[in-house]
Scaffold this motif. Structure first.
Motif, short mmCIF file in Angstrom:
data_model
loop_
_atom_site.label_atom_id
_atom_site.label_comp_id
_atom_site.label_asym_id
_atom_site.label_seq_id
_atom_site.Cartn_x
_atom_site.Cartn_y
_atom_site.Cartn_z
N ASP A 1 -12.68 -2.13 -6.76
CA ASP A 1 -12.42 -3.53 -6.45
C ASP A 1 -13.73 -4.28 -6.20
O ASP A 1 -14.83 -3.72 -6.34
N CYS B 1 0.88 -1.17 0.00
CA CYS B 1 0.00 0.00 0.00
C CYS B 1 0.91 1.21 0.00
O CYS B 1 1.93 1.22 0.69
N LEU C 1 -9.46 1.54 -6.14
CA LEU C 1 -8.03 1.21 -6.10
C LEU C 1 -7.27 1.95 -7.18
O LEU C 1 -7.82 2.33 -8.21
#
Lengths: 327, 327, 327, 327
Positions: free
Chosen positions: D110, D8, D116
């Protein structure tokens, strides 16, 4: 590469008096003693779910029997053996069951003569991370890295990167552009192994990770109050290289242990290795007292994986500009 | 005794470059600059409600002008003056208004030749203890003690206890039974003043109290990142004496500052002073690197309260068995 | 005043199961067990050179038998007795030898009905401050203060200052100008005793001093891992009042213990008591979760020094504006 | 899998007042402001060598624009797009140059509807890890993870493991054997993303890593002294799950930030995910005050990557046994 080295995972040290070692590692440093018998003590940190990360073996003389790396699977071991053999190394297999709590293992003397061991399986045990009632001494968390003195750093540096898949996080360069020292990793922090230009191959130290800076300070207090003041060889201080807040100890047999906290995440493939000039005074010691001579000169001898004899030492390739040959 | 010395309260240091000093004390160490003018900087810690505990005065040469103690009231000053005069000391009064932010002050050279100052009143300012948004660098809390090199410790030791009402918390004794060093207090911790056998009178260091051990470690990191690595003279480490977790710094003029945390409550009249044998290796250094020679040899010269000239140095009375003349 | 109260020095708590208490105080919190017998456990902190600061006494019901203060000498006891008697209080002497490890003691119910004990002598023992190998759990250092719920704070506030020589460091005032709560000290930190407006007399908590903030966090971890999660009643958090970084625990009998670090030096006679408005939200909780109701409502009953019966409770004089009646 | 998600890497948050956000994130929390313009602030931690890990974008309403992951190379982006499209997802490309300091990016909603973003390249900047003179507030180190509320955890749990290559470190199971919450990682610590059964998709919090526990305590002190007391929503405390020592804050727009320290190495492929029973009281709160209702109920809305509208919320699939729907 069809194998995946996960991380540095265990060291096997020969020690001369197990009870004396236990007092140091368990009572003072707070390692968990997973198990032991007449000739071995198996130690791990509070965070570790593997059976041990440090195996002490009773012997007549202190030495390093093996530096162990965990790989992804037993198939990786076959691929590793193939790679080593293709490069002219002699390998040795130790089958599952021959070593306590361990699966099949591959041993080989690396390009610098260091005794390596690779394995995929080790018995798992309860991770004691949340058993805070068991925390004591250093609050030892987990093994982190090996640091080795080798006569030709560049040869090791290239072999580990090209043949074993390690990445470089930081390195020290001489003014002539030679790599004097290098920090290489598989797991995502600064290193699993570091190499420094010196008489070698020898193990300079094993690094263990502590949860915070205060645990390191408390280690000094505990060691002093137990009469281990002399065991503190260097530190506390901070390295420029790796940003480690460090403490170097000598165990009762003279093996050197680094306790440290600091470090950083090295997950990114585009992270550029940090170059340190050998003459940068912040490199070795961001701050802290000068390291004593013995920190530079003394290190543990290593054994041949085949003959079990001490490996012969070779002088450093690069001239010693100054006593700061390591880190 | 009809006076009550409360605590060591301020030091007046002569420095040669105020801007350079400000960068060190304010930017790096985190002192609060209460006020300043062309020739003075008035500094205090985050906990302090007094105007300043460290006064830097621009001068041609570094020196210590005065070591200041707070007393209960102005009447105490009269009683103190009487006691000193009765004992043959020459006193000097500085009236309220002559010194910035200070009430009436009594100055006198003590029995070792140290320039003392006593006062009851200092302007009060906001205590910033709960202004955590202003915390930086060392998170400096408050002045704690003076540590002085004197040629005859026993004379000072007795004068401070018998005539000034100090209590001894800890002391170092030679094998012949002489007091080599002594820690004396008025406030309820280990010391307001310590004396060590050495060429003197000189100020070895001023001790400042930090809130915790990590602030001391962070000080090292901050100093190194600002290019002050050389300012770290000794530590971090722990003294056996006083249990201080310590760090010794040299300011840009060479004045020595101790940052410390540790210590203990000394409120009880039946607390027995702790005796340390001069040859006990834990005494000076419970753990930590050996102190460098300059830590033993260098100290700040002090001025005569009347002539404002440097006080002449007298060699130590007791032989220097070893370089560890101070702690 | 011809007596000198040094500091709050010991508490005597009645508990119902000594083994259960030992597990909590010794195993989890890290108190040193100086001695014990079938009916008593004598506990002290690592810094303490007195035989104990917490005495647990086996009893049928939890209660507070006495809150003990150390005075300078046995003569002080006589002077104290005189003062109390002159003010109409009934005193009780317990001769040396009648209480284990203690000298002559004077007991008296104070103006709020709290059972006080004064003594000059207690057996001394080794201070374990530098036995870092014995540090565990909370690394408990020393007793610091008592905090009591009393129905009329102003009466207590004045009696302790005028008759017992305490100084006020901080206090809470209602909008009508009444003193709602007060922090009073003899030793040189924030308090030896605090009073809050509430149903009383009751002991709200005994405060113990820890060496640093991390010891307090580690206490939570250790308690949780030992199954004592429920014992954590409030915190960690910081009080505006006193600047304490605090943790409140309930022992197995419900007695409340505060572990804390923070505080500041209160040596100066011209330090002005800090006034907090009862409606200032930062007063009680500088930051931290709201205290649960039971923290406000529950406290330990106290015994009569003469009859050994529970002292009858009197409602608070000032109206409860809000549940935040204490800190 | 022919792509490699590294970790991330950045979040894009819509905020309504950049100056107000700057005061919170930069002045109080100690984020480094890499750059900013009229409509954006780019923030990073002291350890980060990427241009930013948190991008604040001026908007009329608070929302989450994207949760960004770093991948190994631009080729990985193509492979990722292929996988998503094959599974019926609509992707969106943002070419290099369209986003400040970023290379080519792939955006996609997602399986739970979370926005995302994947990218391989971000401008690099100086890592300030050793600029200790710049440390302030929380001493913010680096972004660590996203924690999201989703209506169907099991669907997300399987998609991330099977299609995106994440591994599970810990999870919570209901008594019926359903996965209630899951911690999934790519980098070698506990998580890059966690999912909890709740009304969603929403962002519960972004986790940032601090160097030690004291930095977290100091954050509370700094926030309180700057008037941000209300911003502290929950903690400090320790989660059983992940072993995080945590503090939850609400930024001026209500976005939730977790500051934490603790965690452990998850490099080993044979590490078995830790199972927590949903009724285990130690799971959520190893110790610490009960979380307030809003911690369970409130979370940030997320935007559609194509329409830029708020994504509609879907109720949780599993019944809410109790308010402890997260962690």
């Amino acid at each position: 590469m069809d194998f995946n080295v996960i991380r540095c995972a265990r060291a096997i040290l020969h020690v001369t008096d197990l009870d004396r070692s236990r007092k140091f590692y368990v009572d003072a440093l707070g390692f968990i003693e997973t198990e032991s018998d007449e000739n071995h003590i198996y130690l791990r940190g509070l965070e570790e779910h593997s059976h041990h990360s440090l195996m002490l073996k009773k012997a007549v003389k202190p030495a390093v029997e093996a530096l162990g790396y965990k790989v992804s699977s037993n198939r990786d071991l076959e691929a590793l053996a193939l790679m080593f053999e293709k490069n002219g190394f002699t390998t040795k297999w130790i089958e599952k069951g021959e070593q306590y709590a361990l699966g099949r293992a591959l041993r080989v003397q690396d390009i610098s003569g260091l005794p390596l061991e690779f394995f995929a399986e080790m018995e798992t045990v309860d991770r004691l991370l949340q058993r805070y009632d068991l925390y004591k001494g250093s609050r030892m968390q987990r093994i982190d890295h090996f640091n080795c003195a080798v006569p030709n750093v560049e040869v090791a540096y290239e072999f580990y990167q090209q043949e074993l898949g390690f990445s470089c996080s930081e390195y020290t360069e001489t003014q002539e552009g030679s790599v004097w020292a290098a920090w290489l990793h598989r797991k995502q922090n600064v290193h699993d192994i570091a190499f420094m230009n010196s008489l070698g191959p020898r193990l300079h130290h094993i690094g263990f990770w502590l949860p915070d800076q205060l645990s390191l300070i408390h280690t000094c207090d505990v060691l002093a109050s137990m009469g281990y003041g002399e065991a503190i060889e260097r530190g506390p201080g901070r390295h420029g290289l790796s940003n480690a807040f460090f403490l170097y100890l000598r165990d009762p047999d003279g093996h050197r242990i680094e306790l440290y906290n600091g470090d950083y995440l090295t997950s990114d493939p585009d992270f550029k290795p940090i170059r340190w000039d050998i003459n940068d005074p912040m490199r070795q010691t961001f701050w802290g007292h000068e390291a004593p001579d013995k920190w530079f000169k003394e290190a543990s001898v290593v054994l041949d994986v085949l003959t079990e004899k001490e490996v012969e030492l070779v002088p450093a390739k690069l001239a010693q500009h100054k006593p700061t040959f390591v880190i």
